[in-house]
Design a protein around this motif. Structure first.
Motif, short mmCIF file in Angstrom:
data_model
loop_
_atom_site.label_atom_id
_atom_site.label_comp_id
_atom_site.label_asym_id
_atom_site.label_seq_id
_atom_site.Cartn_x
_atom_site.Cartn_y
_atom_site.Cartn_z
N ILE A 231 1.63 6.80 -6.86
CA ILE A 231 0.56 7.69 -7.31
C ILE A 231 0.90 9.13 -6.97
O ILE A 231 0.67 10.04 -7.78
CB ILE A 231 -0.79 7.28 -6.69
CG1 ILE A 231 -1.22 5.92 -7.25
CG2 ILE A 231 -1.86 8.33 -6.96
CD1 ILE A 231 -2.44 5.33 -6.60
N ALA A 232 1.48 9.37 -5.80
CA ALA A 232 1.85 10.73 -5.40
C ALA A 232 2.90 11.32 -6.34
O ALA A 232 2.80 12.48 -6.75
CB ALA A 232 2.37 10.74 -3.96
N LYS B 55 0.83 -1.21 0.00
CA LYS B 55 0.00 0.00 0.00
C LYS B 55 0.87 1.26 0.00
O LYS B 55 0.60 2.20 -0.75
CB LYS B 55 -0.93 0.00 1.21
CG LYS B 55 -1.86 1.19 1.27
CD LYS B 55 -2.77 1.11 2.47
CE LYS B 55 -3.64 2.34 2.57
NZ LYS B 55 -4.51 2.30 3.74
N GLN B 56 1.90 1.30 0.83
CA GLN B 56 2.75 2.48 0.89
C GLN B 56 3.48 2.71 -0.43
O GLN B 56 3.63 3.86 -0.87
CB GLN B 56 3.75 2.36 2.05
CG GLN B 56 4.50 3.64 2.33
CD GLN B 56 3.58 4.80 2.69
OE1 GLN B 56 2.60 4.64 3.41
NE2 GLN B 56 3.88 5.98 2.19
N ASP B 57 3.89 1.65 -1.10
CA ASP B 57 4.54 1.78 -2.41
C ASP B 57 3.55 2.34 -3.42
O ASP B 57 3.92 3.19 -4.25
CB ASP B 57 5.05 0.42 -2.90
CG ASP B 57 6.11 -0.17 -1.98
OD1 ASP B 57 6.83 0.61 -1.33
OD2 ASP B 57 6.21 -1.41 -1.92
N GLY C 208 1.69 14.39 -8.53
CA GLY C 208 2.20 15.62 -7.92
C GLY C 208 1.51 15.96 -6.61
O GLY C 208 1.79 17.00 -6.01
N GLU C 209 0.59 15.12 -6.16
CA GLU C 209 -0.08 15.34 -4.87
C GLU C 209 0.82 14.83 -3.75
O GLU C 209 1.74 14.05 -3.97
CB GLU C 209 -1.41 14.58 -4.83
CG GLU C 209 -2.46 15.11 -5.76
CD GLU C 209 -2.99 16.47 -5.34
OE1 GLU C 209 -3.02 16.76 -4.11
OE2 GLU C 209 -3.34 17.25 -6.22
N ASN D 55 -5.44 9.28 1.80
CA ASN D 55 -6.86 9.50 2.13
C ASN D 55 -7.76 9.05 0.99
O ASN D 55 -8.83 8.47 1.23
CB ASN D 55 -7.12 10.97 2.44
CG ASN D 55 -6.53 11.38 3.78
OD1 ASN D 55 -6.27 10.55 4.63
ND2 ASN D 55 -6.31 12.67 3.94
N VAL D 56 -7.35 9.30 -0.25
CA VAL D 56 -8.14 8.89 -1.41
C VAL D 56 -8.22 7.37 -1.49
O VAL D 56 -9.30 6.80 -1.70
CB VAL D 56 -7.57 9.48 -2.72
CG1 VAL D 56 -8.22 8.86 -3.93
CG2 VAL D 56 -7.73 10.99 -2.73
N ILE D 57 -7.11 6.69 -1.30
CA ILE D 57 -7.09 5.23 -1.36
C ILE D 57 -7.93 4.63 -0.23
O ILE D 57 -8.71 3.70 -0.45
CB ILE D 57 -5.65 4.69 -1.35
CG1 ILE D 57 -4.97 5.04 -2.67
CG2 ILE D 57 -5.62 3.18 -1.11
CD1 ILE D 57 -3.53 4.67 -2.76
#
Length: 87
Positions: A10-11, A3-5, A15-16, A23-25
């Protein structure tokens, strides 16, 4: 990939910051879980379809003791991936 990967990937792609993506996931997982508990399907076009299906009652046997018992019918989650993901 854990999950952290996934959050970091995605970040970096969007660029978020990691907290927003996390929070989105978490919200996505919560919405899908609640929808499946309500016996409705979630269809993400081009990716996958999540649905709840009824697993019929059945007789099961403990292989160690040989004891048999009946498992009641229950709802189980099912995910069918679209062909674009399979290739």
């Amino acid at each position: 990939m854990k999950k952290q990967d996934l959050i970091e990937a995605i970040a970096s792609k969007t660029g978020e910051n990691s907290k927003t993506v996390s929070n989105v996931i978490d919200s996505f997982v919560e919405v899908v879980t609640n929808t499946l508990k309500a016996k409705e399907a979630v269809d993400i076009y081009g990716f996958a379809k999540f649905e709840s299906v009824v697993q019929n009652a059945r007789i099961v046997r403990n292989p160690k003791t040989g004891e048999t018992k009946e498992n009641p019918a229950k709802l189980v989650p099912k995910c069918r991936f679209k062909s674009a993901v399979k290739n």
